[in-house]
Design a protein around this motif. Structure first.
Motif, PDB file in Angstrom:
ATOM      1  N   TYR A  24       0.849  -1.182   0.000  1.00  0.00           N
ATOM      2  CA  TYR A  24       0.000   0.000   0.000  1.00  0.00           C
ATOM      3  C   TYR A  24       0.888   1.237   0.000  1.00  0.00           C
ATOM      4  O   TYR A  24       1.972   1.234   0.581  1.00  0.00           O
ATOM      5  CB  TYR A  24      -0.895   0.035   1.238  1.00  0.00           C
ATOM      6  CG  TYR A  24      -1.948  -1.064   1.276  1.00  0.00           C
ATOM      7  CD1 TYR A  24      -1.615  -2.358   1.652  1.00  0.00           C
ATOM      8  CD2 TYR A  24      -3.273  -0.793   0.945  1.00  0.00           C
ATOM      9  CE1 TYR A  24      -2.573  -3.365   1.681  1.00  0.00           C
ATOM     10  CE2 TYR A  24      -4.239  -1.789   0.969  1.00  0.00           C
ATOM     11  CZ  TYR A  24      -3.880  -3.076   1.335  1.00  0.00           C
ATOM     12  OH  TYR A  24      -4.831  -4.063   1.371  1.00  0.00           O
ATOM     13  N   GLN A  49       0.770   5.277   1.146  1.00  0.00           N
ATOM     14  CA  GLN A  49       0.020   6.252   1.928  1.00  0.00           C
ATOM     15  C   GLN A  49       0.657   7.621   1.765  1.00  0.00           C
ATOM     16  O   GLN A  49       1.737   7.884   2.308  1.00  0.00           O
ATOM     17  CB  GLN A  49      -0.044   5.865   3.405  1.00  0.00           C
ATOM     18  CG  GLN A  49      -0.942   6.784   4.213  1.00  0.00           C
ATOM     19  CD  GLN A  49      -1.066   6.376   5.664  1.00  0.00           C
ATOM     20  OE1 GLN A  49      -0.249   5.623   6.192  1.00  0.00           O
ATOM     21  NE2 GLN A  49      -2.095   6.852   6.328  1.00  0.00           N
ATOM     22  N   GLY A  86      -5.591   8.079   3.447  1.00  0.00           N
ATOM     23  CA  GLY A  86      -5.591   6.680   3.830  1.00  0.00           C
ATOM     24  C   GLY A  86      -4.725   5.886   2.869  1.00  0.00           C
ATOM     25  O   GLY A  86      -4.455   6.313   1.745  1.00  0.00           O
ATOM     26  N   CYS A 110     -18.035   4.608  10.594  1.00  0.00           N
ATOM     27  CA  CYS A 110     -17.542   4.211   9.270  1.00  0.00           C
ATOM     28  C   CYS A 110     -18.745   3.724   8.459  1.00  0.00           C
ATOM     29  O   CYS A 110     -19.400   2.754   8.857  1.00  0.00           O
ATOM     30  CB  CYS A 110     -16.508   3.105   9.419  1.00  0.00           C
ATOM     31  SG  CYS A 110     -15.948   2.344   7.860  1.00  0.00           S
ATOM     32  N   PHE A 170      -8.389   4.491  11.350  1.00  0.00           N
ATOM     33  CA  PHE A 170      -8.847   4.127  10.012  1.00  0.00           C
ATOM     34  C   PHE A 170      -9.785   2.930  10.069  1.00  0.00           C
ATOM     35  O   PHE A 170      -9.549   1.968  10.805  1.00  0.00           O
ATOM     36  CB  PHE A 170      -7.668   3.754   9.105  1.00  0.00           C
ATOM     37  CG  PHE A 170      -6.854   4.913   8.632  1.00  0.00           C
ATOM     38  CD1 PHE A 170      -5.619   5.186   9.191  1.00  0.00           C
ATOM     39  CD2 PHE A 170      -7.315   5.740   7.608  1.00  0.00           C
ATOM     40  CE1 PHE A 170      -4.852   6.249   8.754  1.00  0.00           C
ATOM     41  CE2 PHE A 170      -6.558   6.804   7.158  1.00  0.00           C
ATOM     42  CZ  PHE A 170      -5.323   7.062   7.736  1.00  0.00           C
ATOM     43  N   CYS A 171     -10.807   3.020   9.249  1.00  0.00           N
ATOM     44  CA  CYS A 171     -11.670   1.902   8.941  1.00  0.00           C
ATOM     45  C   CYS A 171     -11.278   1.425   7.545  1.00  0.00           C
ATOM     46  O   CYS A 171     -11.024   2.252   6.656  1.00  0.00           O
ATOM     47  CB  CYS A 171     -13.123   2.370   8.971  1.00  0.00           C
ATOM     48  SG  CYS A 171     -14.318   1.261   8.232  1.00  0.00           S
ATOM     49  N   ALA A 172     -11.229   0.116   7.341  1.00  0.00           N
ATOM     50  CA  ALA A 172     -10.894  -0.426   6.026  1.00  0.00           C
ATOM     51  C   ALA A 172     -11.784  -1.621   5.746  1.00  0.00           C
ATOM     52  O   ALA A 172     -12.025  -2.445   6.642  1.00  0.00           O
ATOM     53  CB  ALA A 172      -9.427  -0.836   5.956  1.00  0.00           C
ATOM     54  N   PHE A 210      -9.518   1.843   2.285  1.00  0.00           N
ATOM     55  CA  PHE A 210      -9.497   2.632   3.509  1.00  0.00           C
ATOM     56  C   PHE A 210     -10.362   3.878   3.386  1.00  0.00           C
ATOM     57  O   PHE A 210     -10.483   4.480   2.320  1.00  0.00           O
ATOM     58  CB  PHE A 210      -8.068   3.077   3.827  1.00  0.00           C
ATOM     59  CG  PHE A 210      -7.200   1.995   4.392  1.00  0.00           C
ATOM     60  CD1 PHE A 210      -6.668   1.007   3.573  1.00  0.00           C
ATOM     61  CD2 PHE A 210      -6.899   1.972   5.748  1.00  0.00           C
ATOM     62  CE1 PHE A 210      -5.863  -0.003   4.090  1.00  0.00           C
ATOM     63  CE2 PHE A 210      -6.084   0.982   6.278  1.00  0.00           C
ATOM     64  CZ  PHE A 210      -5.571   0.001   5.445  1.00  0.00           C
TER      65      PHE A 210
END
Lengths: 114, 109
Positions: free
Chosen positions: A35, A37, A42, B23, B86-88, B99
Motif C-alpha cells: 500500500y 500512503q 488513507g 464508518c 482508520f476503517c478499512a 481505507f
C-alpha cells in the motif's frame, strides 16, 4: 512470533532513480500486499502477491512492480521516481489469498523523492 | 468502486471522555478492520469485525453489515489514544483493503 517487518525504515532518492523496498510477512502468512500512503490520506492498494504471482493490482502505473520469493517475503520496486512517489509504503500480510481473516501491517518505509 | 466514509474527520477530547467514531461503506463487504495509526506511521490492528460486536479493554466495535456501517467506541480516553483511526473494508475475494480517510483524534491531558 515476529510480526510483519519492512526495510529500510527511511529512504531518500532523487527524481528518475529506482528504489527497492522489502517486506517479510508475519509468521504463517503467505499473502503479501503493498500500500502507498500519501500525507494526510488513507493507504491505497498497490498490488498483492500470492504463490509468487501478482494476483490483484490497484490503479498504479507499470513503474511499480513487485516480486515474491519462495519464503513469502516480497519486494516493491519503483522505477523512474517522481516527486509524487514520496509517501509511506506499507506492507501487509495475511494467511491465504482472500476471503476471511485480518491483514496485518508492517511499520512502513518512508520514501522521500527530491 | 466501494466508498468508505469516516466521521468525524477530526475529534478533540479531554482525557477521560468517551467517543464514537463511525464508518459507512457503500456496498457489501466480507472484511472490515479498524486500525490505529500511531505518530510513527505504524497501523495497529484494533478489530477484525465484519459483523457483530467485539470488545477489547476500553475499546469496542460494532458492525451492522446489513446497514453498511461500523462504530468504534473509545471509553475513558487517554493521551496515548491520540492518532489517526482508520476503517478499512474488503469486498469478497478481492484481497485488497479499501481505507476511509480516517478520523484524527487528539486527547488532551
Amino acid at each position: 512470533d515476529a510480526g510483519v517487518t519492512q526495510s529500510p525504515t527511511h529512504l531518500i532518492k532523487t527524481r528518475g532513480q529506482q528504489v527497492t523496498l522489502r517486506c517479510s510477512p508475519k509468521s504463517g502468512h503467505d499473502t503479501v500486499s503493498w500500500y502507498q500512503q500519501a500525507l494526510g490520506q488513507g493507504p491505497q492498494f498497490i498490488f498483492q502477491y500470492y504463490e509468487e504471482e501478482e494476483r490483484q493490482r490497484g490503479n498504479f502505473p507499470d513503474r511499480f512492480s513487485g516480486h515474491q520469493f519462495p519464503n513469502y517475503s516480497s519486494e516493491l520496486n519503483v522505477n523512474a521516481l517522481l516527486l509524487g512517489d514520496s509517501a509511506l509504503y506499507l506492507c501487509a500480510s495475511r494467511p491465504g489469498l482472500a476471503g476471511s481473516g485480518a491483514q496485518y501491517f508492517g511499520p512502513g518505509t518512508r520514501l522521500l523523492v527530491l | 468502486g466501494i466508498q468508505v466514509e469516516q466521521s468525524p474527520p477530526d475529534l478533540i477530547l479531554q482525557e477521560g471522555a468517551n467517543s464514537t467514531l463511525r464508518c459507512n461503506f457503500s456496498d457489501s463487504v466480507n472484511n472490515l478492520q479498524w486500525f490505529h495509526q500511531n505518530p510513527w506511521g505504524q497501523l495497529i490492528n484494533l478489530f477484525y469485525i465484519p459483523s457483530g460486536t467485539k470488545q477489547n479493554g476500553r475499546l469496542s466495535a460494532t458492525t451492522v453489515a446489513t446497514e453498511r456501517y461500523s462504530l468504534l467506541y473509545i471509553s475513558s480516553s487517554q493521551t496515548t489514544d491520540s492518532g489517526v483511526y482508520f476503517c478499512a473494508v474488503e469486498r469478497t475475494n478481492t484481497g485488497k483493503l479499501i481505507f476511509g480517510q480516517g478520523t484524527t483524534l487528539q486527547v488532551k491531558p
